[in-house]
Design a protein around this motif. Structure first.
Motif, mmCIF file in Angstrom:
data_model
loop_
_atom_site.group_PDB
_atom_site.id
_atom_site.type_symbol
_atom_site.label_atom_id
_atom_site.label_comp_id
_atom_site.label_asym_id
_atom_site.label_seq_id
_atom_site.Cartn_x
_atom_site.Cartn_y
_atom_site.Cartn_z
ATOM 1 N N ASN A 72 -19.876 29.145 3.736
ATOM 2 C CA ASN A 72 -19.231 30.035 4.999
ATOM 3 C C ASN A 72 -19.158 31.403 4.501
ATOM 4 O OD1 ASN A 72 -18.020 31.197 7.020
ATOM 5 N ND2 ASN A 72 -15.988 30.257 6.819
ATOM 6 N N HIS A 73 -20.294 32.273 4.833
ATOM 7 C CA HIS A 73 -20.368 33.611 4.104
ATOM 8 C C HIS A 73 -19.356 34.676 4.792
ATOM 9 C CE1 HIS A 73 -24.220 33.565 2.019
ATOM 10 N NE2 HIS A 73 -24.619 32.491 2.909
ATOM 11 N N GLU A 74 -18.699 34.076 6.117
ATOM 12 C CA GLU A 74 -17.679 35.025 6.574
ATOM 13 C C GLU A 74 -16.411 34.917 5.749
ATOM 14 O OE1 GLU A 74 -17.523 33.672 10.745
ATOM 15 O OE2 GLU A 74 -19.382 34.737 11.291
ATOM 16 N N ALA A 75 -16.229 33.715 5.123
ATOM 17 C CA ALA A 75 -14.976 33.426 4.309
ATOM 18 C C ALA A 75 -15.176 34.373 3.108
ATOM 19 C CB ALA A 75 -14.817 31.978 3.999
ATOM 20 N N LEU A 76 -16.253 34.757 2.783
ATOM 21 C CA LEU A 76 -16.181 35.236 1.065
ATOM 22 C C LEU A 76 -15.381 36.589 1.202
ATOM 23 C CD1 LEU A 76 -20.096 35.170 -0.107
ATOM 24 C CD2 LEU A 76 -17.961 34.313 -1.213
ATOM 25 N N TYR A 90 -8.172 33.177 -2.478
ATOM 26 C CA TYR A 90 -8.350 31.671 -1.655
ATOM 27 C C TYR A 90 -8.543 31.942 -0.206
ATOM 28 C CZ TYR A 90 -4.034 33.127 0.321
ATOM 29 O OH TYR A 90 -2.958 34.111 1.178
ATOM 30 N N VAL A 91 -8.920 31.010 0.411
ATOM 31 C CA VAL A 91 -9.416 31.235 1.818
ATOM 32 C C VAL A 91 -8.165 30.858 2.838
ATOM 33 C CG1 VAL A 91 -11.125 30.378 3.440
ATOM 34 C CG2 VAL A 91 -11.914 30.652 1.040
ATOM 35 N N PRO A 92 -8.085 31.746 3.592
ATOM 36 C CA PRO A 92 -6.704 31.323 4.371
ATOM 37 C C PRO A 92 -7.236 30.796 5.745
ATOM 38 C CG PRO A 92 -7.433 33.754 4.811
ATOM 39 C CD PRO A 92 -8.103 33.089 3.672
ATOM 40 N N ALA A 93 -6.382 29.744 6.041
ATOM 41 C CA ALA A 93 -6.680 29.044 7.406
ATOM 42 C C ALA A 93 -6.872 30.102 8.597
ATOM 43 C CB ALA A 93 -5.587 27.998 7.458
ATOM 44 N N PRO A 94 -7.545 29.702 9.463
ATOM 45 C CA PRO A 94 -8.286 28.429 9.779
ATOM 46 C C PRO A 94 -9.744 28.336 9.005
ATOM 47 C CG PRO A 94 -8.834 30.040 11.762
ATOM 48 C CD PRO A 94 -7.636 30.665 10.875
ATOM 49 N N GLN A 95 -10.120 29.416 8.493
ATOM 50 C CA GLN A 95 -11.379 29.201 7.851
ATOM 51 C C GLN A 95 -11.286 28.364 6.378
ATOM 52 O OE1 GLN A 95 -12.339 33.598 6.940
ATOM 53 N NE2 GLN A 95 -14.019 33.341 8.309
ATOM 54 N N THR A 96 -12.421 27.918 5.908
ATOM 55 C CA THR A 96 -12.525 27.447 4.563
ATOM 56 C C THR A 96 -13.880 28.047 4.232
ATOM 57 O OG1 THR A 96 -13.984 25.336 5.301
ATOM 58 C CG2 THR A 96 -11.634 25.156 5.576
ATOM 59 N N MET A 97 -14.208 27.577 2.854
ATOM 60 C CA MET A 97 -15.281 28.008 2.291
ATOM 61 C C MET A 97 -16.470 27.250 2.842
ATOM 62 S SD MET A 97 -16.406 30.620 0.437
ATOM 63 C CE MET A 97 -14.964 31.311 -0.597
ATOM 64 N N PHE A 98 -16.500 26.022 3.355
ATOM 65 C CA PHE A 98 -17.350 25.533 4.041
ATOM 66 C C PHE A 98 -17.580 26.002 5.453
ATOM 67 C CE2 PHE A 98 -15.329 22.263 1.049
ATOM 68 C CZ PHE A 98 -16.421 21.997 0.426
ATOM 69 N N LYS A 99 -19.015 26.095 5.824
ATOM 70 C CA LYS A 99 -19.481 26.545 7.210
ATOM 71 C C LYS A 99 -19.139 25.532 8.116
ATOM 72 C CE LYS A 99 -23.361 28.248 9.821
ATOM 73 N NZ LYS A 99 -24.563 28.760 9.810
ATOM 74 N N GLY A 100 -18.304 25.612 9.316
ATOM 75 C CA GLY A 100 -18.130 24.870 10.256
ATOM 76 C C GLY A 100 -16.954 23.836 10.080
ATOM 77 N N VAL A 101 -16.258 23.929 8.748
ATOM 78 C CA VAL A 101 -15.178 23.221 8.345
ATOM 79 C C VAL A 101 -13.945 23.941 8.541
ATOM 80 C CG1 VAL A 101 -13.972 21.711 6.857
ATOM 81 C CG2 VAL A 101 -16.304 21.509 7.044
ATOM 82 N N GLU A 102 -12.833 23.711 9.429
ATOM 83 C CA GLU A 102 -11.593 24.506 9.537
ATOM 84 C C GLU A 102 -10.477 23.880 8.752
ATOM 85 O OE1 GLU A 102 -11.211 27.063 13.074
ATOM 86 O OE2 GLU A 102 -12.869 26.082 13.997
ATOM 87 N N LYS A 103 -9.482 24.511 8.542
ATOM 88 C CA LYS A 103 -8.017 24.099 8.337
ATOM 89 C C LYS A 103 -7.115 24.111 9.441
ATOM 90 C CE LYS A 103 -7.587 26.675 4.498
ATOM 91 N NZ LYS A 103 -8.375 26.898 3.843
ATOM 92 N N LEU A 104 -6.596 23.326 10.039
ATOM 93 C CA LEU A 104 -5.487 23.519 10.931
ATOM 94 C C LEU A 104 -4.170 24.094 10.224
ATOM 95 C CD1 LEU A 104 -4.559 22.325 13.900
ATOM 96 C CD2 LEU A 104 -3.532 20.472 12.975
ATOM 97 N N LEU A 148 -20.328 42.729 -3.117
ATOM 98 C CA LEU A 148 -21.147 41.866 -2.278
ATOM 99 C C LEU A 148 -22.486 42.494 -1.714
ATOM 100 C CD1 LEU A 148 -18.394 41.068 0.244
ATOM 101 C CD2 LEU A 148 -19.553 39.367 -1.053
ATOM 102 N N LEU A 149 -23.570 41.543 -2.003
ATOM 103 C CA LEU A 149 -24.843 42.171 -1.575
ATOM 104 C C LEU A 149 -25.045 42.252 -0.068
ATOM 105 C CD1 LEU A 149 -27.099 39.934 -3.820
ATOM 106 C CD2 LEU A 149 -26.442 42.509 -4.092
ATOM 107 N N LYS A 150 -24.303 41.550 0.756
ATOM 108 C CA LYS A 150 -24.234 41.660 1.983
ATOM 109 C C LYS A 150 -22.622 41.757 2.620
ATOM 110 C CE LYS A 150 -28.407 38.638 2.668
ATOM 111 N NZ LYS A 150 -28.905 37.325 3.291
ATOM 112 N N PRO A 151 -22.109 43.074 2.297
ATOM 113 C CA PRO A 151 -20.889 42.980 2.788
ATOM 114 C C PRO A 151 -20.649 42.530 4.239
ATOM 115 C CG PRO A 151 -21.625 45.171 1.685
ATOM 116 C CD PRO A 151 -22.871 44.111 2.133
ATOM 117 N N SER A 152 -19.410 41.944 4.464
ATOM 118 C CA SER A 152 -18.836 41.731 5.689
ATOM 119 C C SER A 152 -17.572 42.131 5.912
ATOM 120 C CB SER A 152 -18.857 40.158 5.780
ATOM 121 O OG SER A 152 -19.851 39.585 5.506
#
Length: 644
Positions: free
Chosen positions: A180-184, A192-206, A455-459
């Protein structure tokens, strides 16, 4: 305690196979080695792995109601189940088991989705209502127990999967691990990755205190609770007495278990308070566990065994301690596989090692996690308290004299006085920022400038902090800070690593300082009382006067992490080189190698302390190899050992 999982066809037309649930359960067997079970209905399947704690013989899950129209799987413990059970029996409900979680079923029948608000506990549960063709999934108020979910739309149908661990979702054929590039940016900023995001694309934390409802193909998420934060006026002594009473009640309530129970003991205020209350309500010596690192001179800061020993002797515990020199090369891949996501907090290593040690004797452990957040134990709370005083200095004087002087202060951590100057510089530099900018400056790992270089592709950074602030009921700055912590760092860093690392050893960890009644009480304490005269944990210390000695109440605070800074300059230089080299970094294609090379050089020359930066990058690379490249943790450990 267990791991739960499930798969739901959103159209209700696609089948859920037993093999799907079996795969999800098999990969999380460490969470529940004692038992397993599942229920499959039309388009719905829920399952669990069980670690037997209460009602060892009769607590099999899923648990159903009288006509089997409701099916429940639950990970966690309901601490007020006895009171709730009696209430439901008085209303005529007949219980099938002595399990604590069965009480959720009659509560749902009586109150619907509002049943969640009656529960005091740590939990993540899924309840399928066959008659209404809906599934209710919920996570506890503080996020003590994790819950992941993901939706997949394929030619085989539209599915929603959920699980205690992300790896169980990825075990299904309709899901795959993608970065999940948006979580980087969030990971680099926080470690760490805060909810609802995870480092996996398409997987979220409740998110914490939230429920997920799947009904007629629709998926909706709602928040069911927020702290009130209305200040209540009482004397400092009255607050201290009430806090002491609530801590004792919480510990007593969480000692209920049909299996051996113990406590983590670091010798800090939080864990010592828990042990003190356990000793008061135990007919046998409390089993306590402490850990220290055998790292020579550099490890002294990370060895709290003498303090733990002092508390153990005071309360006559059956004390066990271990001095370790862990094989980090072997551990990191294994532990990051269990973590599901990368993390820059070295406390996950310590938590795993002491959990593994305690699991030799006990199945349930009590921990002091949460005391720093609830009772203002971090320096950033102290800094926020002093902001108001600092702003009384005329703006022209702050701008033209104080700020320029602050920029000249050294930023070294390697001596007591230099560290104080570093903290002073950090405080002054952040004092003119807005609240959300100031909060982020306190907690960030990589600064925004360093992120942009790396980051090579800053978000863009997430605006989650601003969103959470806009929703908060807290008015005082210190409680605003807590409200952010309770929805970010606490659940997604500290509680996540506590859950994942203890359950990696099949050990249930309870956190009585986050008991719901205690949280409700504490969040009514006015800021000026909670941090009187700028002293950290003022109310908590006062509540424990006469229970713990001053040598414990007022000793210098230390973290629960591992001495990664020292290791990265000694035995882990080879591991670092194997993970962070030009070939590996450029092949991954995420970061600018020159920035990483410069960071390593500055760290090795003692020009800056980049421990957190390097650990964050190393752990991310290990995670990528595990989950994106599909390398097993065992194979990776062997490969890394050969390389170094």
């Amino acid at each position: 305690m267990c791991g739960i999982h499930g798969l739901i066809s959103l159209s209700g037309q696609q089948p859920v196979l037993e093999a799907h649930l079996q795969a999800m359960g098999d990969i999380t067997v460490h969470r529940g080695p004692d038992d397993s079970g599942h229920h499959i209905a039309e388009g719905v399947g829920i399952g669990m792995r069980r670690l037997s704690i209460i009602d060892l013989a009769g607590g099999h899950q899923p648990i159903s109601n009288a006509d089997d129209s409701l099916q429940l799987v639950c990970n966690g413990e309901i601490y007020n189940f006895r009171e709730l059970r009696q209430q439901m029996q008085e209303r005529g409900y007949q219980f099938k088991t002595g399990s604590d979680v069965e009480v959720i079923l009659p509560l749902y029948e009586a109150y619907g989705d509002d049943c969640i608000n009656h529960l005091n506990g740590m939990f993540a549960f899924a309840l399928h209502d066959r008659k209404r063709r809906r599934t209710l999934i919920a996570r506890d108020r503080l996020g003590i127990k994790p819950l992941y979910y993901a939706r997949s739309e394929t030619h085989n149908g539209d599915y929603l999967a959920f699980s205690t661990e992300a790896k169980a979702i990825l075990a299904l054929p309709m899901f795959q691990a993608e970065l999940n590039h948006e979580a980087l940016p969030a990971y680099l900023q926080l470690g760490y990755v805060p909810a609802p995001q995870t480092m996996f694309k398409g997987v979220e934390k409740l998110e914490v205190a939230s429920s997920l409802v799947i009904e007629h193909g629709n998926v909706s998420v709602r928040q069911y609770w927020q702290p009130d934060f209305t200040p209540k006026q009482q004397s400092p002594q009255e607050w201290a007495e009430q806090v002491g009473e609530k801590i004792e009640q919480a510990v007593k309530r969480q000692m209920v278990s049909d299996v051996p129970i113990g406590a983590f003991l670091s010798g800090g205020i939080d864990s010592s308070a828990v042990v003190a209350m356990m000793a008061k309500h135990s007919s046998q010596p409390v089993k306590s566990y402490a850990i220290g690192f055998d790292t020579g001179k550099a490890g002294k800061f990370f060895n709290e065994l003498p303090y733990a020993r002092q508390v153990a002797e005071l309360f006559g515990t059956d004390h066990r301690e271990i001095l370790v020199r862990p094989d980090i090369v072997e551990l990191l891949p294994k532990l990051l596989w269990h973590m599901d996501e990368p993390i820059a907090d070295s406390a996950y290593i310590t938590t795993y090692l002491v959990s593994e040690f305690a699991r030799r004797d006990v199945t349930v452990i009590l921990s002091g996690v949460g005391g720093d957040e609830l009772f203002a134990g971090y320096r950033r709370y102290q800094g926020e308290h002093y902001i108001g005083h600092y702003h009384r200095v005329p703006a022209w004087l702050r701008r033209n004299l104080v700020a320029p002087l602050a920029r000249r202060l050294p930023a070294d951590r390697h001596s007591k006085w230099l560290n104080y100057m570093r903290l002073a510089r950090s405080f002054i530099n952040s004092a003119e920022l807005s609240f959300d900018e100031r909060y982020q400056s306190y907690i960030e790992v990589f600064s925004k400038d360093l992120q942009d270089q790396l980051l090579l592709k800053p978000s863009p950074r997430s605006d989650r902090t601003s969103r959470l602030l806009s929703q908060s009921r807290a008015q005082q700055g210190l409680w605003k800070m807590f409200d952010l912590d309770r929805q970010t760092q606490l659940p997604d860093d500290l509680l996540m690593l506590t859950d994942k690392m203890s359950m990696a050893t099949s050990l249930e960890c309870r956190v009585p300082l986050l008991d719901q009644e205690l949280v409700d009480l504490a969040t009514g304490i006015p800021e000026q009382t909670l941090l009187a005269k700028g002293e950290l944990k003022t109310v908590l210390k006062r509540s424990l006067k006469g229970v713990l000695p001053d040598s414990i109440l007022y000793r210098a605070k230390r973290g629960f992490g591992a001495p990664m800074g020292a290791w990265l300059k000694s035995e882990l230089t080879g591991l670092r080189a194997s993970l962070l080299n030009q070939q590996a970094v450029e092949a991954r294609g995420l970061f600018d190698w020159q920035v990483i090379a410069r960071t390593i050089e500055q760290h090795d020359r003692n020009q800056a302390d980049h421990t957190e930066h390097l650990l964050a990058l190393m752990n991310l690379e290990i995670w990528c190899r595990l989950y994106l490249d599909g390398i097993s943790s065992t194979t990776m450990s062997e490969t890394l050992k050969e390389a170094i």
